[in-house]
Scaffold this motif. Structure first.
Motif, PDB file in Angstrom:
ATOM      1  N   HIS A 226       0.866  -1.183   0.000  1.00 43.38           N
ATOM      2  CA  HIS A 226       0.000   0.000   0.000  1.00 43.38           C
ATOM      3  C   HIS A 226       0.895   1.222   0.000  1.00 43.38           C
ATOM      4  CE1 HIS A 226       0.764   0.138   4.399  1.00 43.38           C
ATOM      5  NE2 HIS A 226       0.525   1.422   4.273  1.00 43.38           N
ATOM      6  N   LEU A 227       0.458   2.261  -0.709  1.00 48.70           N
ATOM      7  CA  LEU A 227       1.264   3.476  -0.819  1.00 48.70           C
ATOM      8  C   LEU A 227       0.931   4.455   0.304  1.00 48.70           C
ATOM      9  CD1 LEU A 227       3.381   4.981  -2.453  1.00 48.70           C
ATOM     10  CD2 LEU A 227       1.545   5.927  -3.861  1.00 48.70           C
ATOM     11  N   ASP A 228      -0.348   4.696   0.532  1.00 50.43           N
ATOM     12  CA  ASP A 228      -0.794   5.653   1.549  1.00 50.43           C
ATOM     13  C   ASP A 228      -1.784   4.993   2.495  1.00 50.43           C
ATOM     14  OD1 ASP A 228       0.476   8.162   0.691  1.00 50.43           O
ATOM     15  OD2 ASP A 228      -0.779   7.944  -1.084  1.00 50.43           O
ATOM     16  N   GLY A 229      -1.853   5.545   3.704  1.00 53.74           N
ATOM     17  CA  GLY A 229      -2.882   5.142   4.648  1.00 53.74           C
ATOM     18  C   GLY A 229      -3.749   6.346   4.984  1.00 53.74           C
ATOM     19  N   ILE A 230      -4.445   6.871   3.969  1.00 55.07           N
ATOM     20  CA  ILE A 230      -5.337   8.017   4.209  1.00 55.07           C
ATOM     21  C   ILE A 230      -6.675   7.443   4.654  1.00 55.07           C
ATOM     22  CG2 ILE A 230      -6.360  10.114   3.252  1.00 55.07           C
ATOM     23  CD1 ILE A 230      -4.092  10.183   1.219  1.00 55.07           C
ATOM     24  N   ASN A 231      -6.791   7.223   5.964  1.00 49.18           N
ATOM     25  CA  ASN A 231      -7.926   6.532   6.553  1.00 49.18           C
ATOM     26  C   ASN A 231      -8.942   7.528   7.099  1.00 49.18           C
ATOM     27  OD1 ASN A 231      -6.423   4.125   6.134  1.00 49.18           O
ATOM     28  ND2 ASN A 231      -5.330   4.507   8.039  1.00 49.18           N
ATOM     29  N   HIS A 232     -10.219   7.204   6.938  1.00 50.84           N
ATOM     30  CA  HIS A 232     -11.317   8.082   7.335  1.00 50.84           C
ATOM     31  C   HIS A 232     -12.141   7.447   8.439  1.00 50.84           C
ATOM     32  CE1 HIS A 232     -10.298   9.240   3.223  1.00 50.84           C
ATOM     33  NE2 HIS A 232     -10.800  10.425   3.477  1.00 50.84           N
ATOM     34  N   THR A 233     -12.680   8.292   9.291  1.00 55.34           N
ATOM     35  CA  THR A 233     -13.711   7.886  10.236  1.00 55.34           C
ATOM     36  C   THR A 233     -14.922   8.778   9.995  1.00 55.34           C
ATOM     37  OG1 THR A 233     -12.109   7.188  11.911  1.00 55.34           O
ATOM     38  CG2 THR A 233     -14.354   7.638  12.664  1.00 55.34           C
ATOM     39  N   TYR A 234     -16.064   8.148   9.699  1.00 56.49           N
ATOM     40  CA  TYR A 234     -17.312   8.894   9.465  1.00 56.49           C
ATOM     41  C   TYR A 234     -18.202   8.753  10.692  1.00 56.49           C
ATOM     42  CZ  TYR A 234     -22.107   9.681   7.815  1.00 56.49           C
ATOM     43  OH  TYR A 234     -23.416  10.111   7.682  1.00 56.49           O
ATOM     44  N   ILE A 235     -18.536   9.888  11.307  1.00 52.33           N
ATOM     45  CA  ILE A 235     -19.425   9.924  12.468  1.00 52.33           C
ATOM     46  C   ILE A 235     -20.844  10.170  11.966  1.00 52.33           C
ATOM     47  CG2 ILE A 235     -19.893  10.957  14.718  1.00 52.33           C
ATOM     48  CD1 ILE A 235     -17.116   9.650  14.512  1.00 52.33           C
ATOM     49  N   GLY A 236     -21.661   9.126  11.982  1.00 53.04           N
ATOM     50  CA  GLY A 236     -23.037   9.254  11.524  1.00 53.04           C
ATOM     51  C   GLY A 236     -23.903  10.016  12.507  1.00 53.04           C
ATOM     52  N   LYS A 237     -25.057  10.453  12.052  1.00 54.27           N
ATOM     53  CA  LYS A 237     -25.927  11.259  12.910  1.00 54.27           C
ATOM     54  C   LYS A 237     -26.439  10.480  14.109  1.00 54.27           C
ATOM     55  CE  LYS A 237     -30.178  10.466  10.203  1.00 54.27           C
ATOM     56  NZ  LYS A 237     -31.249  11.123   9.408  1.00 54.27           N
ATOM     57  N   ALA A 238     -26.475   9.137  13.985  1.00 55.36           N
ATOM     58  CA  ALA A 238     -26.960   8.317  15.095  1.00 55.36           C
ATOM     59  C   ALA A 238     -25.823   7.746  15.934  1.00 55.36           C
ATOM     60  CB  ALA A 238     -27.833   7.181  14.561  1.00 55.36           C
ATOM     61  N   ALA A 239     -24.627   8.335  15.815  1.00 58.85           N
ATOM     62  CA  ALA A 239     -23.492   7.845  16.601  1.00 58.85           C
ATOM     63  C   ALA A 239     -23.673   8.156  18.077  1.00 58.85           C
ATOM     64  CB  ALA A 239     -22.198   8.478  16.102  1.00 58.85           C
ATOM     65  N   ASP A 240     -23.221   7.247  18.924  1.00 62.44           N
ATOM     66  CA  ASP A 240     -23.189   7.498  20.366  1.00 62.44           C
ATOM     67  C   ASP A 240     -22.024   8.446  20.644  1.00 62.44           C
ATOM     68  OD1 ASP A 240     -21.725   6.661  23.056  1.00 62.44           O
ATOM     69  OD2 ASP A 240     -23.862   6.218  23.303  1.00 62.44           O
ATOM     70  N   PRO A 241     -22.271   9.620  21.256  1.00 64.95           N
ATOM     71  CA  PRO A 241     -21.192  10.607  21.448  1.00 64.95           C
ATOM     72  C   PRO A 241     -19.985  10.077  22.212  1.00 64.95           C
ATOM     73  CG  PRO A 241     -23.317  11.657  21.757  1.00 64.95           C
ATOM     74  CD  PRO A 241     -23.589  10.184  21.639  1.00 64.95           C
ATOM     75  N   ALA A 242     -20.214   9.258  23.226  1.00 61.33           N
ATOM     76  CA  ALA A 242     -19.094   8.719  23.997  1.00 61.33           C
ATOM     77  C   ALA A 242     -18.232   7.805  23.129  1.00 61.33           C
ATOM     78  CB  ALA A 242     -19.605   7.966  25.221  1.00 61.33           C
ATOM     79  N   ILE A 267     -17.816  14.306   9.792  1.00 58.37           N
ATOM     80  CA  ILE A 267     -18.882  14.394  10.787  1.00 58.37           C
ATOM     81  C   ILE A 267     -20.195  14.727  10.088  1.00 58.37           C
ATOM     82  CG2 ILE A 267     -19.683  15.508  12.900  1.00 58.37           C
ATOM     83  CD1 ILE A 267     -16.788  16.271  13.494  1.00 58.37           C
ATOM     84  N   ASP A 268     -21.210  13.928  10.322  1.00 57.15           N
ATOM     85  CA  ASP A 268     -22.523  14.196   9.736  1.00 57.15           C
ATOM     86  C   ASP A 268     -23.065  15.515  10.274  1.00 57.15           C
ATOM     87  OD1 ASP A 268     -25.602  13.954   9.459  1.00 57.15           O
ATOM     88  OD2 ASP A 268     -24.853  12.248   8.300  1.00 57.15           O
ATOM     89  N   GLN A 269     -23.647  16.317   9.383  1.00 59.61           N
ATOM     90  CA  GLN A 269     -24.163  17.630   9.785  1.00 59.61           C
ATOM     91  C   GLN A 269     -25.285  17.520  10.810  1.00 59.61           C
ATOM     92  OE1 GLN A 269     -25.465  19.356   6.093  1.00 59.61           O
ATOM     93  NE2 GLN A 269     -27.357  18.155   5.997  1.00 59.61           N
ATOM     94  N   ASP A 270     -25.912  16.348  10.921  1.00 57.23           N
ATOM     95  CA  ASP A 270     -26.980  16.151  11.902  1.00 57.23           C
ATOM     96  C   ASP A 270     -26.505  15.435  13.164  1.00 57.23           C
ATOM     97  OD1 ASP A 270     -28.951  17.386  10.305  1.00 57.23           O
ATOM     98  OD2 ASP A 270     -29.249  15.543   9.159  1.00 57.23           O
ATOM     99  N   TYR A 271     -25.224  15.172  13.262  1.00 61.49           N
ATOM    100  CA  TYR A 271     -24.689  14.597  14.494  1.00 61.49           C
ATOM    101  C   TYR A 271     -24.822  15.643  15.599  1.00 61.49           C
ATOM    102  CZ  TYR A 271     -21.216  12.966  17.898  1.00 61.49           C
ATOM    103  OH  TYR A 271     -20.570  12.576  19.058  1.00 61.49           O
ATOM    104  N   PRO A 272     -25.370  15.296  16.760  1.00 64.60           N
ATOM    105  CA  PRO A 272     -25.751  16.316  17.748  1.00 64.60           C
ATOM    106  C   PRO A 272     -24.615  16.913  18.576  1.00 64.60           C
ATOM    107  CG  PRO A 272     -26.296  14.124  18.561  1.00 64.60           C
ATOM    108  CD  PRO A 272     -25.829  13.942  17.154  1.00 64.60           C
ATOM    109  N   ALA A 273     -23.416  16.307  18.568  1.00 60.91           N
ATOM    110  CA  ALA A 273     -22.367  16.791  19.484  1.00 60.91           C
ATOM    111  C   ALA A 273     -21.024  16.945  18.789  1.00 60.91           C
ATOM    112  CB  ALA A 273     -22.247  15.821  20.665  1.00 60.91           C
ATOM    113  N   PRO A 274     -20.957  17.728  17.711  1.00 66.16           N
ATOM    114  CA  PRO A 274     -19.662  17.883  17.026  1.00 66.16           C
ATOM    115  C   PRO A 274     -18.648  18.690  17.827  1.00 66.16           C
ATOM    116  CG  PRO A 274     -21.282  19.351  16.059  1.00 66.16           C
ATOM    117  CD  PRO A 274     -22.026  18.472  17.024  1.00 66.16           C
ATOM    118  N   GLY A 275     -19.124  19.689  18.588  1.00 61.29           N
ATOM    119  CA  GLY A 275     -18.215  20.532  19.360  1.00 61.29           C
ATOM    120  C   GLY A 275     -17.374  19.757  20.351  1.00 61.29           C
ATOM    121  N   PRO A 276     -17.998  18.951  21.218  1.00 61.67           N
ATOM    122  CA  PRO A 276     -17.196  18.159  22.158  1.00 61.67           C
ATOM    123  C   PRO A 276     -16.237  17.190  21.471  1.00 61.67           C
ATOM    124  CG  PRO A 276     -19.484  18.267  22.880  1.00 61.67           C
ATOM    125  CD  PRO A 276     -19.446  18.876  21.507  1.00 61.67           C
ATOM    126  N   LEU A 277     -16.603  16.721  20.298  1.00 61.77           N
ATOM    127  CA  LEU A 277     -15.734  15.814  19.554  1.00 61.77           C
ATOM    128  C   LEU A 277     -14.450  16.533  19.115  1.00 61.77           C
ATOM    129  CD1 LEU A 277     -15.224  13.095  18.208  1.00 61.77           C
ATOM    130  CD2 LEU A 277     -16.705  13.792  16.322  1.00 61.77           C
TER     131      LEU A 277
END
Length: 417
Positions: A226-242, A267-277
């Motif tokens: 593999h050349l790069d490890g450009i890995n993503h994490t997608y936080i869905g709107k129904a994600a548990d904040p903790a 981060i999904d625009q409807d995820y309720p706690a982006p600030g603390p994240l």
């Protein structure tokens, strides 16, 4: 033919002969050889540590960074861990000879697909001398001969480890040329390996981006990398904040320099706690480079540039973007990702399954840190690397990834009409 090409031809021929002998070795013999090699590593402690001290002195003289010196350093504890890793490979199930599937044709012919070794493997790597033992152990356990070319900064350590491994293997009667080390530090030797079509069956580069890019560009034999490890994490709107905070911080900050580290957070625009994240990442010591929506959440963020979405930082830096749902998240990953490891965090199982199905990555995870992208964590033992290609092996490459298969057809006298 220059000197390096001549030497590589000779090494390749010796490896071919050794591979032929390995084909007749039993699983028990290979396991005994590796157990003996591990013992020899421990018995050679003073020699190996003295060799490593030379590499460390040379590294300091040549201005190696503290991080590089840490990767290079071997002490008694690390050497014991190297030997233990070889023993763990010896204890793994042997993939060679395993019947993948079996069918019986209407004419009575039995068709089987059976696992066999790849042949002669060339492994080009940097910095970490433990790779010499890991790679040799994985290759031998899976019935392959191996030609190793380590980095110049670890040449003395690699020579000492290789000597111990070969001595152990030879005690049980397996060919010592099953494990060979390129002794020169001349970069031309790498070029000779890359051109050794017909002698080396596959090249596996393990190192920085420039090394892998060179191998992929110049090789005349198949490459698994593999050349790069450009890995993503997608936080869905129904994600548990903790969970979202714990996973994001761990994925980025547990070890920032490994290929499984998260580089972009979506981060999904409807995820309720982006600030603390965002705050959790910053307070963990991470620089956050965000789009306009992210920058409004915390004054400590900085503006992301276009190149940030395509950057493997391998540092405590993360790019963060707000997205309008899973389709936009997947579109971003398709455009900027490297097909290594991508993660969805959500309590919505249907959305998770959609992400898993559509994300075109070697590893896709649901509600887990991308730092689990490691052969040991997958239960595979030591890994030879991560493959993002579509052919042969994908994801962590361990014993099974160092095999292919052949068809075995068993008949009772059938002839084709």
């Amino acid at each position: 033919m220059n000197e390096h090409e001549k030497n590589m031809t000779e090494m390749g021929q010796r490896a071919r002969a050794a591979f032929s002998q390995l084909s007749a070795a039993t699983s028990e013999q290979k396991a005994m050889a590796l157990t003996a090699a591990a013992s020899q590593l421990r018995e050679s402690q003073s020699e190996i540590l003295a060799a490593n001290a030379k590499d460390m002195d040379n590294g300091r003289t040549n201005g190696l960074s503290d991080a590089m010196l840490d990767r290079l350093m071997i002490d008694a504890q690390r050497l014991d861990a190297i030997a233990s890793a070889v023993e763990q490979v010896a204890a793994l199930p042997d993939p060679v000879g395993v019947i993948i599937d079996r069918t019986e044709r209407p004419n009575g012919l039995i068709m089987e697909r059976v696992r066999v070794p790849l042949g002669v493997i060339g492994i080009i790597y940097e910095s970490r001398p433990n790779v010499t033992a890991d790679a040799a152990a994985l290759a031998l356990r899976s019935g392959n001969a191996v030609i190793l070319r380590g980095g110049s900064e670890a040449i003395e350590s690699n020579r000492a480890i290789h000597k111990a491994m070969v001595a152990g293997v030879a005690t049980v009667g397996l060919p010592e040329h099953a494990i060979q080390l390129v002794q020169t530090t001349d970069r031309s030797a790498v070029g000779a390996m890359l051109k050794a079509s017909g002698l080396i069956d596959i090249i596996i580069p393990r190192g920085g981006k420039s090394l892998v890019a060179r191998v992929q560009e110049e090789a005349r034999v198949p490459v698994l990398a593999h050349l790069d490890g450009i890995n993503h994490t997608y936080i869905g709107k129904a994600a548990d904040p903790a969970k979202a905070e714990a996973i994001a911080v761990n994925a980025k900050m547990r070890r920032t320099g490994v290929c499984g580290a998260m580089e972009t957070l979506l981060i999904d625009q409807d995820y309720p706690a982006p600030g603390p994240l965002i705050r959790a990442l910053i307070e963990a010591g991470c620089e956050v480079r965000g789009d306009d929506a992210i920058m409004e959440l915390d004054p400590r963020t900085v503006s992301a540039e276009m190149e940030d979405w395509d950057t493997e930082y391998l540092a405590p830096i993360v790019s963060v973007r707000m997205v309008g749902g899973v389709d936009e998240a997947l579109a971003h990953i398709a455009e900027h990702g490297s097909h290594h490891t991508d993660v969805v965090v959500t309590e919505d199982e249907a959305l998770a399954n959609q992400f898993i199905q559509r994300a075109d990555s070697a590893i896709v995870m649901w509600n887990a840190s991308s730092q689990f992208a490691d052969g040991g964590e997958f239960g595979l033992g030591a890994e030879i690397g991560i493959s993002t290609g579509r052919l042969h092996a994908r994801g962590p490459v361990a014993l099974e990834g160092l095999t292919t298969y052949k068809w075995v057809v068993r008949g009772t006298g059938q002839v084709r009409p």
